[in-house]
Write a protein that holds these residues in place. Structure first.
Motif, mmCIF file in Angstrom:
data_model
loop_
_atom_site.group_PDB
_atom_site.id
_atom_site.type_symbol
_atom_site.label_atom_id
_atom_site.label_comp_id
_atom_site.label_asym_id
_atom_site.label_seq_id
_atom_site.Cartn_x
_atom_site.Cartn_y
_atom_site.Cartn_z
ATOM 1 N N ALA A 464 0.840 -1.200 0.000
ATOM 2 C CA ALA A 464 0.000 0.000 0.000
ATOM 3 C C ALA A 464 0.873 1.246 0.000
ATOM 4 N N LEU A 465 0.487 2.217 -0.802
ATOM 5 C CA LEU A 465 1.178 3.502 -0.842
ATOM 6 C C LEU A 465 0.645 4.400 0.271
ATOM 7 N N PRO A 466 1.441 5.354 0.745
ATOM 8 C CA PRO A 466 0.953 6.304 1.755
ATOM 9 C C PRO A 466 -0.311 7.010 1.276
ATOM 10 N N THR A 467 -1.277 7.143 2.166
ATOM 11 C CA THR A 467 -2.572 7.733 1.821
ATOM 12 C C THR A 467 -2.650 9.178 2.293
ATOM 13 N N ASN A 468 -3.333 10.005 1.522
ATOM 14 C CA ASN A 468 -3.598 11.405 1.868
ATOM 15 C C ASN A 468 -2.329 12.224 2.063
ATOM 16 N N ASP A 469 -1.292 11.855 1.392
ATOM 17 C CA ASP A 469 -0.039 12.616 1.459
ATOM 18 C C ASP A 469 0.682 12.451 0.129
ATOM 19 N N ASP A 470 0.490 13.412 -0.771
ATOM 20 C CA ASP A 470 1.066 13.311 -2.112
ATOM 21 C C ASP A 470 2.578 13.214 -2.078
ATOM 22 N N ALA A 471 3.206 13.985 -1.181
ATOM 23 C CA ALA A 471 4.675 14.016 -1.131
ATOM 24 C C ALA A 471 5.236 12.631 -0.785
ATOM 25 N N LYS A 472 4.658 11.985 0.227
ATOM 26 C CA LYS A 472 5.137 10.667 0.632
ATOM 27 C C LYS A 472 4.811 9.619 -0.428
ATOM 28 N N ARG A 473 3.660 9.776 -1.073
ATOM 29 C CA ARG A 473 3.277 8.819 -2.113
ATOM 30 C C ARG A 473 4.221 8.916 -3.305
ATOM 31 N N VAL A 474 4.538 10.143 -3.704
ATOM 32 C CA VAL A 474 5.475 10.327 -4.816
ATOM 33 C C VAL A 474 6.847 9.791 -4.454
ATOM 34 N N LEU A 477 6.754 6.122 -4.910
ATOM 35 C CA LEU A 477 6.704 5.737 -6.316
ATOM 36 C C LEU A 477 8.043 5.943 -7.020
ATOM 37 N N ARG A 478 8.869 6.838 -6.498
ATOM 38 C CA ARG A 478 10.184 7.068 -7.116
ATOM 39 C C ARG A 478 11.055 5.823 -7.073
ATOM 40 N N VAL A 479 10.727 4.897 -6.170
ATOM 41 C CA VAL A 479 11.460 3.633 -6.146
ATOM 42 C C VAL A 479 11.233 2.877 -7.452
ATOM 43 N N LEU A 480 10.055 3.077 -8.047
ATOM 44 C CA LEU A 480 9.697 2.360 -9.267
ATOM 45 C C LEU A 480 10.030 3.139 -10.527
ATOM 46 N N ILE A 481 9.627 4.398 -10.573
ATOM 47 C CA ILE A 481 9.680 5.152 -11.821
ATOM 48 C C ILE A 481 10.185 6.568 -11.573
ATOM 49 N N ASP A 482 10.570 7.230 -12.654
ATOM 50 C CA ASP A 482 11.037 8.604 -12.574
ATOM 51 C C ASP A 482 9.867 9.556 -12.360
ATOM 52 N N ASP A 483 10.184 10.760 -11.871
ATOM 53 C CA ASP A 483 9.146 11.740 -11.561
ATOM 54 C C ASP A 483 8.256 12.057 -12.754
ATOM 55 N N ASP A 484 8.858 12.168 -13.931
ATOM 56 C CA ASP A 484 8.077 12.578 -15.093
ATOM 57 C C ASP A 484 7.151 11.475 -15.605
ATOM 58 N N MET A 485 7.194 10.271 -15.002
ATOM 59 C CA MET A 485 6.282 9.197 -15.384
ATOM 60 C C MET A 485 5.198 8.954 -14.338
ATOM 61 N N PRO A 487 1.828 9.880 -12.725
ATOM 62 C CA PRO A 487 0.686 10.676 -13.204
ATOM 63 C C PRO A 487 0.303 11.785 -12.235
ATOM 64 N N TYR A 488 -0.283 12.832 -12.788
ATOM 65 C CA TYR A 488 -0.658 14.007 -11.999
ATOM 66 C C TYR A 488 -1.693 13.664 -10.936
ATOM 67 N N TRP A 489 -2.548 12.672 -11.199
ATOM 68 C CA TRP A 489 -3.601 12.346 -10.235
ATOM 69 C C TRP A 489 -3.070 11.555 -9.034
ATOM 70 N N LEU A 490 -1.763 11.270 -9.049
ATOM 71 C CA LEU A 490 -1.106 10.701 -7.872
ATOM 72 C C LEU A 490 -0.049 11.653 -7.320
ATOM 73 N N GLY A 491 -0.079 12.908 -7.802
ATOM 74 C CA GLY A 491 0.855 13.916 -7.311
ATOM 75 C C GLY A 491 2.110 14.049 -8.140
ATOM 76 N N GLY A 492 2.198 13.384 -9.303
ATOM 77 C CA GLY A 492 3.399 13.424 -10.137
ATOM 78 C C GLY A 492 3.333 14.492 -11.213
ATOM 79 N N LYS A 493 4.259 14.401 -12.162
ATOM 80 C CA LYS A 493 4.410 15.418 -13.205
ATOM 81 C C LYS A 493 3.832 15.003 -14.555
ATOM 82 N N ASP A 494 3.472 13.735 -14.717
ATOM 83 C CA ASP A 494 2.960 13.276 -16.002
ATOM 84 C C ASP A 494 1.511 13.743 -16.172
ATOM 85 N N MET A 495 1.263 14.624 -17.128
ATOM 86 C CA MET A 495 -0.061 15.198 -17.352
ATOM 87 C C MET A 495 -0.873 14.408 -18.387
ATOM 88 N N TYR A 496 -0.436 13.206 -18.691
ATOM 89 C CA TYR A 496 -1.119 12.412 -19.721
ATOM 90 C C TYR A 496 -2.560 12.118 -19.337
#
Length: 527
Positions: A464-474, A477-485, A487-496
């Motif tokens: 489970a990813l941290p809930t209600n905290d975009d910074a901790k969730r991002v 996720l950085r363990v898996l993927i780069d920031d630009d991948m 998605p924005y709806w999880l607090g990231g930079k990918d606007m796809y």
């Protein structure tokens, strides 16, 4: 008032003589009386059950403020009631286990925790002890002990150790014995397919293998990262130059002087079978779960039949309609690994493909094609990973976003079970990790329902990813993927945003709805 078999009437009430019994009628009011009696019974039942439940909770929770001892497993009324209510309520909330109110460090140095509990247990009366035993099931939220889960703020080093081995690791080298097992199984699979060819008058086995490519069925010359195409039976020299393994893969594939075509695929099956010494296994579990098990080559033959009849790459009109808003798609990949292309030059090709699944966006309308969308997403992600890494990886990580998910979004349990059997039987060792974002109460309830259908090896990959905290969730996720991948709806930079025309445009392998449903009669095992 019955005499000589004659009926007597009084005030509209008719007394009848029956076979050994008498019955009372109320004329035209009989139906209303029965309905009124039923309503009274239901009201009384609700009152009794509700009163008992409320009184039990009130009595039991009074002990939460001063529990004197840890609960024991005795047959007391309140304990039994607490257990029953715990079983009923556990899908909707988390009920903690009994915890002592004092820590060992707070006790006198000469007194152990066990002695402390025995001392206070002796002082308490029988009623108080009974209430204390049930109290553990009804603690207030502020008294609940902290839960240990991946939703806590975990540091990067811990997450790396927890997820890394499954999420971003490249294919490991094989031992001499494992190489020998792959070579032996390869020849046995080919022999089995040749036997089917002669007995059932099927196509030449190599033709069959060429028509079940990952992502496309037959080889797709217009393949892309959205519509990939890669051989299912790999490596195979007859598949052409587009499917030559990379230098890296050649270094970890079998080097014994034995023909071992398909070893990249066989390794995944043998791993899920735990590398059986006699090449007999209980996988696939639903068919081969008996005492004797099956020969290992059966699993490959079983999957080949599935791919020929189910056609997981097939995109039909009802499938496109069911995923028109893009509640599931694959995009991006996990952190890059060092690889060599066919010319021997080093390049960064990425690791596992990433699947983004958002069930809270859509309520199931067409269960059959909802399940097919899930299978199609896995198929495309595996194909994309294999194509991008020249056959090195072939896995996916799945992020399941539970935001807005409610019980009305739940697919039918029978469809979930069917889908999981397909995934387990025909996509072995393809999952890296499954990450849960915005895990809500309904989502937890749904997970409790489907957990019995999930193998232990898959459960160990769910986090489970941290809930209600975009910074901790991002950060996680950085363990898996780069920031630009991310998605924005999880607090990231990918606007796809999902593009229907791109996803189902040129390059996709289309079929009719009838073709997509043929497997229901040709392969009833999965129907």
């Amino acid at each position: 008032g019955i005499s000589n078999g004659k009926d007597k009437h009084s005030n509209g009430v008719v007394w009848e003589k029956g076979s050994g019994t008498t019955s009372k009628k109320k004329g035209s009011d009989g139906g209303n009386s029965m309905l009124a009696g039923l309503c009274k019974f239901i009201a009384l039942y609700i009152f009794i059950v509700g009163s008992v439940g409320i009184l039990t909770r009130l009595v039991c929770t009074t002990a939460c403020f001063s529990p004197s001892v840890e609960a024991t497993e005795e047959n007391a009324l309140c304990v039994v009631t607490g257990k029953v209510l715990k079983g009923l309520l556990s899908p909707y909330c988390t009920l903690p286990n009994t915890q002592p109110t004092q820590s060992t460090s707070q006790l006198p140095s000469a007194e152990t925790t066990q002695q402390h509990h025995k001392k206070h247990h002796a002082k308490a009366g029988p009623l108080k002890r009974t209430i204390d035993r049930a109290a553990s099931f009804f603690r207030h939220k502020h008294n609940k002990p902290p839960r240990r889960s991946a939703t806590q703020a975990l540091d990067k080093q811990h997450i790396d150790g927890l997820w890394g081995p499954h999420a971003v690791s490249p294919t490991a080298a094989y031992s001499s014995q494992q190489q020998h097992d792959m070579a032996t199984l390869s020849s046995r699979v080919i022999h089995s397919l040749q036997s089917q060819q002669s007995e059932q008058s099927t196509q030449d086995y190599n033709t069959r293998l060429k028509n079940v490519y990952w992502g496309s069925g037959a080889y797709n010359p217009n393949r892309s990262h959205v519509h990939p195409s890669f051989p299912w039976w790999f490596p195979n020299p007859s598949h052409g130059s587009h499917a030559k393994p990379s230098k890296y893969l050649q270094s970890v594939l079998p080097t014994l002087p034995i023909k071992a075509d398909g070893s990249s695929l066989l390794a995944a099956y043998l791993k899920i079978m735990e590398w059986p010494m006699n090449l007999r296994s209980k996988f696939p579990y639903k068919i081969c779960g008996g005492k004797q098990g099956c020969n290992a080559e059966f699993a490959l033959s079983h999957t080949l039949e599935f791919r020929e009849k189910y056609k997981p790459w097939c995109v039909s009109p009802r499938l496109m309609k069911e995923n028109s808003i893009g509640w599931i798609y694959h995009r991006g990949y996990s952190h890059s690994i060092s690889n060599n292309n066919n010319e021997g030059e080093k390049q960064d090709v990425g690791g596992h493909a990433m699947i983004w699944y958002r069930p809270g966006l859509y309520r199931v309308q067409d269960p059959e094609f909802y399940t097919r969308n899930l299978i199609h997403a896995l198929e495309s992600a595996v194909a994309e990973s294999l194509q991008r890494t020249h056959g090195t990886v072939g896995k996916y990580n799945l992020v399941l976003d539970c935001q807005h998910f409610s019980l009305s979004h739940m697919p039918r349990l029978q469809d979930v079970k069917r889908g999981m059997v397909m995934m387990q039987d025909h996509f072995p060792d393809r999952l890296g990790v499954l990450l849960l974002a915005n895990l809500s109460g309904p989502a937890q309830f749904f997970l409790k329902l489907v957990t019995p259908f999930i193998t232990e090896s898959v459960r160990s990959k769910i986090h489970a990813l941290p809930t209600n905290d975009d910074a901790k969730r991002v950060e996680a996720l950085r363990v898996l993927i780069d920031d630009d991948m991310i998605p924005y709806w999880l607090g990231g930079k990918d606007m796809y945003k999902f593009d229907y025309d791109e996803w189902y445009g040129d390059g996709v392998v289309k079929c009719t709805d009838d073709e997509a449903l043929e497997y229901l009669t040709t392969m009833p095992y999965h129907a």
